[in-house]
Design a protein around this motif. Structure first.
Motif, mmCIF file in Angstrom:
data_model
loop_
_atom_site.group_PDB
_atom_site.id
_atom_site.type_symbol
_atom_site.label_atom_id
_atom_site.label_comp_id
_atom_site.label_asym_id
_atom_site.label_seq_id
_atom_site.Cartn_x
_atom_site.Cartn_y
_atom_site.Cartn_z
ATOM 1 N N ILE A 185 43.916 58.553 -0.930
ATOM 2 C CA ILE A 185 43.152 57.743 -1.764
ATOM 3 C C ILE A 185 41.807 57.268 -0.828
ATOM 4 O O ILE A 185 41.861 56.999 0.345
ATOM 5 N N LEU A 186 40.688 57.188 -1.655
ATOM 6 C CA LEU A 186 39.483 57.052 -0.795
ATOM 7 C C LEU A 186 38.943 55.439 -1.293
ATOM 8 O O LEU A 186 38.660 55.365 -2.594
ATOM 9 N N ASP A 187 38.718 54.439 -0.489
ATOM 10 C CA ASP A 187 38.007 53.284 -0.978
ATOM 11 C C ASP A 187 36.644 53.610 -0.598
ATOM 12 O O ASP A 187 36.169 53.358 0.519
ATOM 13 N N CYS A 188 35.986 53.782 -1.776
ATOM 14 C CA CYS A 188 34.368 54.035 -1.627
ATOM 15 C C CYS A 188 33.715 52.831 -1.010
ATOM 16 O O CYS A 188 32.789 53.070 -0.459
ATOM 17 N N LYS A 189 34.180 51.745 -1.560
ATOM 18 C CA LYS A 189 33.430 50.318 -1.267
ATOM 19 C C LYS A 189 33.217 50.152 0.189
ATOM 20 O O LYS A 189 32.436 49.824 0.902
ATOM 21 N N LEU A 190 34.643 50.349 0.959
ATOM 22 C CA LEU A 190 34.776 50.173 2.287
ATOM 23 C C LEU A 190 33.905 51.307 2.941
ATOM 24 O O LEU A 190 33.350 51.147 4.117
ATOM 25 N N ALA A 191 34.065 52.718 2.771
ATOM 26 C CA ALA A 191 33.437 53.493 3.299
ATOM 27 C C ALA A 191 32.006 53.442 3.365
ATOM 28 O O ALA A 191 31.122 53.855 4.137
ATOM 29 N N THR A 250 31.428 55.001 -9.537
ATOM 30 C CA THR A 250 32.532 55.127 -8.473
ATOM 31 C C THR A 250 32.349 54.602 -7.115
ATOM 32 O O THR A 250 32.932 54.292 -6.224
ATOM 33 N N LYS A 251 31.080 54.094 -6.677
ATOM 34 C CA LYS A 251 30.645 53.964 -5.276
ATOM 35 C C LYS A 251 31.121 52.554 -5.034
ATOM 36 O O LYS A 251 31.493 52.378 -3.836
ATOM 37 N N GLU A 252 31.528 51.684 -5.833
ATOM 38 C CA GLU A 252 32.192 50.507 -5.779
ATOM 39 C C GLU A 252 33.641 50.494 -5.569
ATOM 40 O O GLU A 252 34.242 49.498 -5.660
ATOM 41 N N SER A 253 34.193 51.653 -6.043
ATOM 42 C CA SER A 253 35.625 51.784 -6.321
ATOM 43 C C SER A 253 36.455 51.778 -5.122
ATOM 44 O O SER A 253 35.866 52.199 -4.238
ATOM 45 N N GLN A 254 37.398 51.067 -5.146
ATOM 46 C CA GLN A 254 38.376 51.251 -4.037
ATOM 47 C C GLN A 254 39.492 51.758 -4.115
ATOM 48 O O GLN A 254 40.532 51.962 -3.557
ATOM 49 N N TYR A 255 39.493 52.704 -5.468
ATOM 50 C CA TYR A 255 40.602 53.641 -5.674
ATOM 51 C C TYR A 255 40.359 54.903 -6.285
ATOM 52 O O TYR A 255 40.105 54.870 -7.383
ATOM 53 N N GLN A 256 39.909 55.770 -5.391
ATOM 54 C CA GLN A 256 39.631 57.292 -6.040
ATOM 55 C C GLN A 256 40.656 58.289 -5.497
ATOM 56 O O GLN A 256 40.716 58.387 -3.975
ATOM 57 N N ASN A 292 34.775 55.243 13.143
ATOM 58 C CA ASN A 292 34.055 55.064 11.914
ATOM 59 C C ASN A 292 34.667 55.690 10.635
ATOM 60 O O ASN A 292 34.117 55.649 9.524
ATOM 61 N N ILE A 293 36.071 56.124 10.882
ATOM 62 C CA ILE A 293 36.669 56.752 9.443
ATOM 63 C C ILE A 293 37.082 55.664 9.041
ATOM 64 O O ILE A 293 38.219 55.093 9.437
ATOM 65 N N ARG A 294 36.671 55.493 7.983
ATOM 66 C CA ARG A 294 37.116 53.951 7.270
ATOM 67 C C ARG A 294 37.494 54.632 5.665
ATOM 68 O O ARG A 294 36.849 55.280 5.106
ATOM 69 N N GLY A 295 38.343 53.554 5.149
ATOM 70 C CA GLY A 295 38.489 53.720 3.759
ATOM 71 C C GLY A 295 39.451 54.519 3.258
ATOM 72 O O GLY A 295 39.730 54.972 1.990
ATOM 73 N N VAL A 296 39.998 55.573 4.164
ATOM 74 C CA VAL A 296 41.199 56.514 3.631
ATOM 75 C C VAL A 296 42.614 55.720 3.772
ATOM 76 O O VAL A 296 42.918 55.286 5.035
ATOM 77 N N TRP A 297 43.310 55.953 2.793
ATOM 78 C CA TRP A 297 44.748 55.488 2.739
ATOM 79 C C TRP A 297 45.420 56.489 1.988
ATOM 80 O O TRP A 297 45.064 57.222 1.281
#
Length: 684
Positions: free
Chosen positions: A76-82, A125-131, A173-178
């Motif tokens: 899952i990618l949190d685009c907002k955080l990234a 999608t750029k503000e999506s927190q669930y991709q 700096n790797i952020r938004g991946v879970w």
């Protein structure tokens, strides 16, 4: 009136003033409390997620895993955080997390860089927190990614050189991946026992085999994770754990399943080579079948447990939609959606329970036993085979025609598979009693086996059974059965007369392994007496030692059984279904083995030796595996026996031919049945 209106106006204004004062007071004294409640509701709705359950496993009776659910992960990618904006030293907006995150995702999960960047920049999608970037990623891949990210996280800068410090800063700096937990259904033995096991369409839905029948038991209950703010406006979460599904322990034995598979493969290879193929030629990856269908059932006659069951269309449970083993790529490409679905359904179905057919002479033992139960025959009853019987003015020929079997006892009728003798037995029974015993043996009814897709078969009623239909039914033509029906009925015949419901589930266990349900043997009814059962075992032993079933004999073991050769509709087309059903040892049967070869790929199909050889090969491995010690000292080995053939062109002291309805040796069109009746049989 003016004064009243002024008073009303002033009253309304006073109410509004009072409400404004009250709202101001509430906001000043309790505003924080209500704000937290709103935030909690908003966050709970936003930050809740499903925790998937783990579907239960399917194992064989010895604990070998047949189907299991492995934990996998969705990336899952949190685009907002990234996309978080960070001011640099010059107060310019930068996005330091994008490039390191994208590079790591591409390297460790093989994802498409363009797709990831499109999601990070797309308006929707750029503000999506669930991709969801990838599904069902293995635990090894997840751990490799996490190791890369965290390699320097716990180390202080003074412990690292300049390059390592730079690498630490880059990876930080790797952020938004879970990772979102999920489960993937897997089948360790691939195609082994595919008809029995079945498969899931997705993680928790199935229609075929044990997977389909016990799907609700194998499924668990999803959990839930909720995020919310407490009274201090701190973020907290509540987790309702998922409940795993229960496990199904089957009656199947993987080793017996392998014995069956090997015997079928060896049959296919023998016929393939016999038909001129190079023995060393492996050809393509397409399956080589030496018959339209081949089915085998191995059953414990003393409790109804299915020890093994297989047919000749083997598909990979891990890739059940792959048609390449059965069709060329050109054939697959030419199929429309309906044709593809029909092709898949044909390989997914379980031939041993879903296909009905005319059993031929394997039906004779039950009919002889029924006559004994009705006291219309005994050991001293004699039958005179003149090579034919005249029924309702029509001549139905026996396999011995133009010769005869002569005067025979009931044991001789079975040993020689004499159709003339069977027709005489049918006349003594009468249609009503014959049909009553068909019902007692379970023909025309579901056995209730715990597998989806079981067929009924088609039997006559008193309205449709005339003298000719009764005559042909005595030797297994004119009605249809399934393999599991025949195996269950035959088992009752040789186990003392006890009809057990066939089943494939032994126990159900919970996630800790504790047994929550046991499938005790279900004794449905008594079919024949213990005395008649003993007699039938003796008669059927004679079939193997001196009669038409000698090719099934395994050296060192007492055995019994019955051959069958049923001519298929339309009559006279040269197509046959040959079979053999056996049991061993004679005095205390441990296993019934039933094999069918439907339209064998040979010039003369009317030869039950083809099925006997499969059964013999299975028993040769099966009996020692079951710790059955040799008990035969009469020296009968079955090696090189020619008396077991159904082929009328092979000269033998004892010859079976169940095909008296064929065009070349019968004057009865369609075996005495009307076209409408045969159409119903064929349809079934």
């Amino acid at each position: 009136m003016s004064r009243k209106l002024v008073a009303l106006f002033l009253g309304v204004m006073l109410v509004f003033v009072a409400l404004a004062i009250d709202i101001t007071y509430v906001n000043a004294t309790k505003g924080e409390k209500y704000e937290r409640q709103v935030l909690s509701q908003t966050q709970q709705s936003y930050d809740s997620r499903t925790i998937p359950f783990q579907r239960g496993s399917i194992t064989d009776r010895n604990g070998t895993i047949l189907a299991t659910s492995e934990k996998v992960y969705n990336v899952i990618l949190d685009c907002k955080l990234a996309n978080t904006t960070v001011k640099d030293e010059e107060k310019n907006d930068t996005h330091p997390y994008v490039d390191p995150t994208v590079a790591a995702l591409v390297e460790y999960f093989g994802l498409d860089e363009t797709d990831i960047r499109d999601r990070l920049t797309g308006e929707t999608t750029k503000e999506s927190q669930y991709q969801v970037l990838a599904r069902e990623v293995s635990m090894d891949a997840k751990k490799a990614f996490e190791t890369y990210v965290d390699e320097y996280a716990d180390k202080k800068n003074k412990e690292l050189d300049e390059n390592e410090q730079a690498e630490k800063a880059y990876r930080a700096n790797i952020r938004g991946v879970w990772f979102e937990e999920s489960y993937h259904r897997t089948y360790p033995l691939n195609s082994l026992a595919c008809d029995l096991i079945g498969f899931t369409y997705s993680g928790d839905t199935a229609d075929w085999g044990i997977e389909g029948y016990y799907s609700s038991i194998l499924n668990g209950v999803n959990g839930r994770q909720f995020g919310y703010y407490n009274e201090d406006a701190d973020m907290e979460q509540t987790i309702i754990e998922a409940q795993p599904g229960k496990n199904v322990v089957t009656t199947i034995d993987v080793n017996i399943q392998k014995i069956i598979r090997t015997a079928i493969e060896n049959y296919n290879e023998r016929i393939h080579v016999q038909n001129g193929a190079d023995e060393s030629d492996t050809g393509t990856n397409r399956q080589t079948k030496a018959a339209k269908n081949i089915g085998v059932v191995v059953m414990d006659p003393n409790n109804g447990e299915i020890l093994g069951m297989d047919s000749s269309d083997w598909y990979d449970l891990n890739n059940p939609r792959d048609l390449t083993p059965f069709y060329s790529q050109e054939e697959i490409d030419a199929m429309n959606d309906n044709e593809t679905m029909e092709a898949l359904s044909a390989i997914w179905k379980n031939y041993c329970i879903s296909d009905a057919y005319e059993p031929g002479s394997t039906a004779k033992p039950m009919n002889v036993a029924a006559a004994y139960s009705l006291d219309v025959i005994d050991d001293d009853t004699l039958f005179d085979c003149e090579g034919f019987e005249t029924i309702a003015g029509q001549m139905i020929r026996c396999g011995a025609y133009p010769g005869t079997h002569g005067v025979q006892t009931p044991a001789d009728v079975l040993k020689n598979s004499c159709n003339a003798g069977m027709m005489q037995i049918g006349q003594k029974m009468g249609a009503a009693e014959f049909l009553r015993y068909q019902d007692i043996f379970g023909f025309g009814s579901l056995t209730g086996i715990d597998l989806p897709g079981e067929a009924y078969g088609l039997v006559h009623t008193e309205d449709t059974m005339g003298p000719t239909e009764l005559a042909t039914s005595t030797f297994g033509q004119g009605y249809t059965v399934t393999m599991v029906q025949q195996a269950a009925a035959f088992s009752s015949l040789i186990n003392g007369g006890n009809y057990y419901q066939p089943h494939v589930m032994k126990t159900i266990t919970d996630s800790t392994g504790a047994v929550v349900e046991s499938n005790e043997p279900n004794l449905v009814r008594q079919t024949v007496s213990a005395e008649i059962s003993d007699k039938m075992r003796s008669f059927l032993q004679g079939v193997v030692t001196d009669g038409s079933g000698q090719s099934a004999k395994v050296a060192g073991y007492t055995m019994g059984g019955k051959t069958g050769t049923a001519q298929k509709y339309p009559r006279g087309n040269g197509k046959y279904l040959v079979s053999f059903i056996g049991f061993a040892p004679v005095e205390n049967p441990k296993a019934v083995v039933y094999a069918i070869v439907d339209e064998p790929d040979v010039e003369n199909q009317a030869n039950s030796v083809l099925a006997q050889e499969i059964v013999k090969e299975i028993y040769t491995e099966l009996l020692p595996y079951l710790n059955v010690f040799p008990d035969d000292t009469d020296g009968v080995t079955g090696e090189g026996s020619e008396t077991g053939t159904d082929d009328p062109n092979v000269a033998a002291p004892v010859q079976e031919d169940d095909t008296e309805n064929s065009a070349e040796n019968s004057n009865i069109e369609n075996g005495g049945l009307t076209n409408a009746e045969l159409d119903l049989i064929n349809e079934e």
